[in-house]
Design a protein around this motif. Sequence first.
Motif, PDB file in Angstrom:
ATOM      1  N   ILE A   1      -2.598   1.379   9.303  1.00  0.00           N
ATOM      2  CA  ILE A   1      -2.003  -0.439   9.557  1.00  0.00           C
ATOM      3  C   ILE A   1      -3.472  -0.585   8.669  1.00  0.00           C
ATOM      4  N   HIS A   2      -4.999  -0.483   8.982  1.00  0.00           N
ATOM      5  CA  HIS A   2      -6.296  -1.417   9.162  1.00  0.00           C
ATOM      6  C   HIS A   2      -6.149  -0.816   7.558  1.00  0.00           C
ATOM      7  N   ASP A   3      -5.772   0.323   7.232  1.00  0.00           N
ATOM      8  CA  ASP A   3      -6.346   1.117   5.329  1.00  0.00           C
ATOM      9  C   ASP A   3      -5.696  -0.140   4.662  1.00  0.00           C
ATOM     10  N   ILE A   4      -4.881  -1.356   5.018  1.00  0.00           N
ATOM     11  CA  ILE A   4      -4.073  -1.283   4.349  1.00  0.00           C
ATOM     12  C   ILE A   4      -5.169  -2.474   3.632  1.00  0.00           C
ATOM     13  N   LYS A   5      -4.489  -2.891   1.829  1.00  0.00           N
ATOM     14  CA  LYS A   5      -5.864  -3.763   1.304  1.00  0.00           C
ATOM     15  C   LYS A   5      -4.544  -4.666   0.997  1.00  0.00           C
ATOM     16  N   LYS A   6      -4.997  -5.884   0.303  1.00  0.00           N
ATOM     17  CA  LYS A   6      -4.549  -6.681  -0.082  1.00  0.00           C
ATOM     18  C   LYS A   6      -4.160  -6.093  -1.820  1.00  0.00           C
ATOM     19  N   GLY A   7      -3.026  -6.240  -2.290  1.00  0.00           N
ATOM     20  CA  GLY A   7      -2.475  -6.244  -4.272  1.00  0.00           C
ATOM     21  C   GLY A   7      -2.163  -4.217  -3.694  1.00  0.00           C
ATOM     22  N   ASP A   8      -2.235  -3.688  -2.432  1.00  0.00           N
ATOM     23  CA  ASP A   8      -1.575  -2.064  -2.069  1.00  0.00           C
ATOM     24  C   ASP A   8       0.184  -2.541  -2.209  1.00  0.00           C
ATOM     25  N   SER A   9       0.477  -1.553  -2.753  1.00  0.00           N
ATOM     26  CA  SER A   9       2.212  -0.935  -2.978  1.00  0.00           C
ATOM     27  C   SER A   9       2.519  -0.298  -1.504  1.00  0.00           C
ATOM     28  N   LEU A  10       3.410  -0.772  -1.434  1.00  0.00           N
ATOM     29  CA  LEU A  10       3.548   0.218   0.726  1.00  0.00           C
ATOM     30  C   LEU A  10       5.373   0.074  -0.071  1.00  0.00           C
ATOM     31  N   ARG A  11       5.342   1.505   0.605  1.00  0.00           N
ATOM     32  CA  ARG A  11       7.037   1.835   0.763  1.00  0.00           C
ATOM     33  C   ARG A  11       7.660   1.845   1.790  1.00  0.00           C
ATOM     34  N   VAL A  12       9.095   0.662   2.078  1.00  0.00           N
ATOM     35  CA  VAL A  12       9.266   0.341   3.575  1.00  0.00           C
ATOM     36  C   VAL A  12      10.757   1.626   3.807  1.00  0.00           C
ATOM     37  N   LYS A  13      11.225   1.638   4.511  1.00  0.00           N
ATOM     38  CA  LYS A  13      12.301   2.965   4.549  1.00  0.00           C
ATOM     39  C   LYS A  13      12.682   2.292   5.898  1.00  0.00           C
ATOM     40  N   PRO A  14      14.447   2.376   5.337  1.00  0.00           N
ATOM     41  CA  PRO A  14      14.956   2.383   5.920  1.00  0.00           C
ATOM     42  C   PRO A  14      14.803   2.602   7.724  1.00  0.00           C
ATOM     43  N   GLY A  15      14.449   1.424   8.433  1.00  0.00           N
ATOM     44  CA  GLY A  15      14.482   1.652   9.969  1.00  0.00           C
ATOM     45  C   GLY A  15      13.002   0.956  10.612  1.00  0.00           C
ATOM     46  N   ASP A  16      12.246   1.437   9.484  1.00  0.00           N
ATOM     47  CA  ASP A  16      10.614   1.564   9.281  1.00  0.00           C
ATOM     48  C   ASP A  16      10.266  -0.192  10.194  1.00  0.00           C
ATOM     49  N   LYS A  17       9.097  -0.217  10.775  1.00  0.00           N
ATOM     50  CA  LYS A  17       8.492  -2.462  10.419  1.00  0.00           C
ATOM     51  C   LYS A  17       8.280  -2.412   9.160  1.00  0.00           C
ATOM     52  N   ILE A  18       8.214  -3.530   9.234  1.00  0.00           N
ATOM     53  CA  ILE A  18       7.237  -4.282   7.795  1.00  0.00           C
ATOM     54  C   ILE A  18       5.654  -4.407   8.143  1.00  0.00           C
ATOM     55  N   PRO A  19       4.792  -3.435   7.456  1.00  0.00           N
ATOM     56  CA  PRO A  19       3.860  -3.892   7.899  1.00  0.00           C
ATOM     57  C   PRO A  19       2.578  -4.361   7.907  1.00  0.00           C
ATOM     58  N   VAL A  20       2.398  -5.362   6.866  1.00  0.00           N
ATOM     59  CA  VAL A  20       2.427  -6.607   6.902  1.00  0.00           C
ATOM     60  C   VAL A  20       3.153  -7.026   5.330  1.00  0.00           C
ATOM     61  N   ASP A  21       2.588  -9.052   5.873  1.00  0.00           N
ATOM     62  CA  ASP A  21       3.209 -10.170   4.622  1.00  0.00           C
ATOM     63  C   ASP A  21       3.149  -9.733   3.136  1.00  0.00           C
ATOM     64  N   GLY A  22       3.931 -10.069   3.060  1.00  0.00           N
ATOM     65  CA  GLY A  22       3.976  -9.508   0.489  1.00  0.00           C
ATOM     66  C   GLY A  22       5.373  -9.731   0.373  1.00  0.00           C
TER      67      GLY A  22
END
Length: 829
Positions: free
Chosen positions: A333-354
Amino acid sequence: MTFKYTIIGMFCDGCRTKVEKALNDLEGIEATVTLEPPIATITMQKPVQTDQFQEALSKAGSYSIKAFNPNDLHLPVEQVVVEHPKNAAGKYYCPMFCEGEKVYDDAGDCPVCGMDLVKAPDLAAVKIEFTCPMHPEIIQDHPGSCSICGMDLVPLEPKDSEENKVYLDLWSKMKIALFFTVPIFIISMSDMIPNNPLLKVLDTQTWNWAQLILSLPVVFYACWIFFVRAWKSILTWNLNMFTLIGIGSGVAFLFSLVGLFSPDIFPNEFKTHHGTVHLYFEATTVILTLVLLGQLLEAKAHSRTSGAIKELLKLAPTEATLVSNGVDKLIAIHDIKKGDSLRVKPGDKIPVDGKITNGESTIDESMISGEPIPVDKNINDTVIAGTLNGNKSFVMVAEKVGSETMLSQIVQMVNSASRSRAPIQKVADRIAKYFVPTVVLASIITFIVWATFGPEPAMVYGFINAIAVLIIACPCALGLATPMSVMVGVGKGAQSGVLIKNAEALENMNKVNVLITDKTGTITEGKPSVEKVFAIENNENELLQNCASLNQYSEHPLAEAVIKFAKLKQISLIEVNDFEAIAGKGVIGTVANKKVAFGNRSLMEQIEAKVTEDLEYKISAEQKLGKTVSYIAVEGVALGFISISDAIKETSKTSIQELIRQGVEVIMLTGDNENTAKAVAKELNLTSFKAGCSPEDKLNEIKRLQAEGKIVAMAGDGINDAPALAQADIGIAMGTGTDVAIESAKITLVKGDLQGIVKAKNLSHAVMKNINQNLFFAFFYNVLGIPIAAGVLYPFFGVLLSPMIAALAMSFSSVSVIANALRLRNSKL
């Protein structure tokens, strides 16, 4: 002379506004501040030192200024910042807030009251390490597979929290204290048994020596800290509960030592029929053990009261799926940067605001908003870190990471509010200041009275009752009464979507008798949609293009609706010059070399635009239907209008009715026109409303009500609401609103509807009721216990309170306060 400076510490538009105002307040300075990049462009009539700018900014907040360096713009914020404001996260503070917001770097005792310092939670998510379940020696700071067996690495279990370490240390001492105190108690109480069986084994003097030996580990190890705290309190003259405990149990122990080693110096009335002196090793050890029990329970309670923050921190996931060049990659989670595209799978927690860029889903936001019903999300909809995805997959773009996410802001606000002091705490503080000297004096008087007028052995009676007075009067429950309730209440509010900035707001919300509310985004959904574009000369597309182009620079919800409608019509936006937003009225600018204005009737009057009677008639008809209508003027002539609808939130009507039932007068102040405001007020059964209000009108209305003695709460969500939110006794911002509104408010509602105000009102009432109950428990035991301990009942009923029972009663008062405060966690809001 014009110079550029880098501003450090700005994170929202509210910060930018405060910095700009602080700089412009300086004589001879004209400053323009931008957020991205964080630069101040300052024009000055004469040279001004950077120190003067820094002094002005320090008064405005935790901001710094330095000479502009273009290289700063390429660095992450955390590397640009020269000096962060001192934060309580990870620091130690007194749970009774004896020194206000003061924090310490290391664990220890409060220098004022002697209580164990409590560690504030680390608000930043802990750097997660990953290990192999089969090969624990494999540890790394990012997800992956084991280099030995190939298994997926799992997050390493976190270490014991600081609160848990304190609790375990106290528990180990408690076991030692119990192990040695119980035998002492049995030996002492055996004297009350006819034909004492213990005397058949050893004589009284030998058993007295046994009590001394058994008491040493209790006094000099398990409970020695209480004497240290008492001594410190006397040296610094910060008299507190440990002063009384130390004096009372210390005198009893020293008396017993002298009685054991030199019994001949005591008169006969101090001796038993065996010729030995009455010793009080059992009173000393039992009292200290009971106080230690109270400390143990308090340590456990503090861990539970900070549970809300810990649960919020747990919402943040430890890893996320990065989509890079069409390939999914697991990252921390600490390696996420603004503008990154993230895939959220069923049942996952949303990692950051976006925002969602591909796909759709249903998301459970109950952990943030307190509402159990999942929310449908589509492309361009905002998603919040920590919320739970449903049964569909989607791709999102990261917009806010780290401390910028709403979850991080919530945690920060909850932590700050938990450590703030409610005004009612000042009452307890004033009482406690004079309480200890008064109790010591009462103890001395008790001894003198008993020694002079009491039955034989009078000196013994006087000594025992004096100690009982000291012990039962310990004001630990008094100090805990308010902070415990505030900590639990703030945490409960956060779990229900009500974020409280400080304890003062929590207390004052209970006193509110007038609620001022905005319309757009507060009573209504705040998601307006264009229903009609009307043009006198049938050039609707041209008018729409002018308006949409003009509104591309505006933050108002109506502007977003106009732009969205233009895009649906496939109308392109063109360049705008001389753009200006006029608060509470609308926007103006130059489009295609023509002066264009878009706004309400007040704006038309300000620019002296010509409005035909026919156009006024058509606009009035739209407004009577509850529509918001904005005029369009080109070169000083009104050429048409745009009709916009904004649905009333489902919860607005029931919430307003509930607030009125609770005795709160609800007044709607809106910048919209009279007809639209009247239609909305009628639907909500509101008796009080005012239309056409500018930000200054709202501000003045609040001042007028406050002058009448009203306690005013203001609910709003826009930049134009910020002055009123700041002026109100309680400013309530919608979490769906602008950053500057949230910055100005004392309470923020995550979900952003009036039901949250009902929750805040109910929470405030419950917390204040709980605090008053706690104060009653504290005063009840002390006020009732002191005269009983002094022996006031003895002449009438022959009843005396032993020091052991006094210690039990004192500890029970603390337990009562803690248990009562924890009841708030089960309150229904």
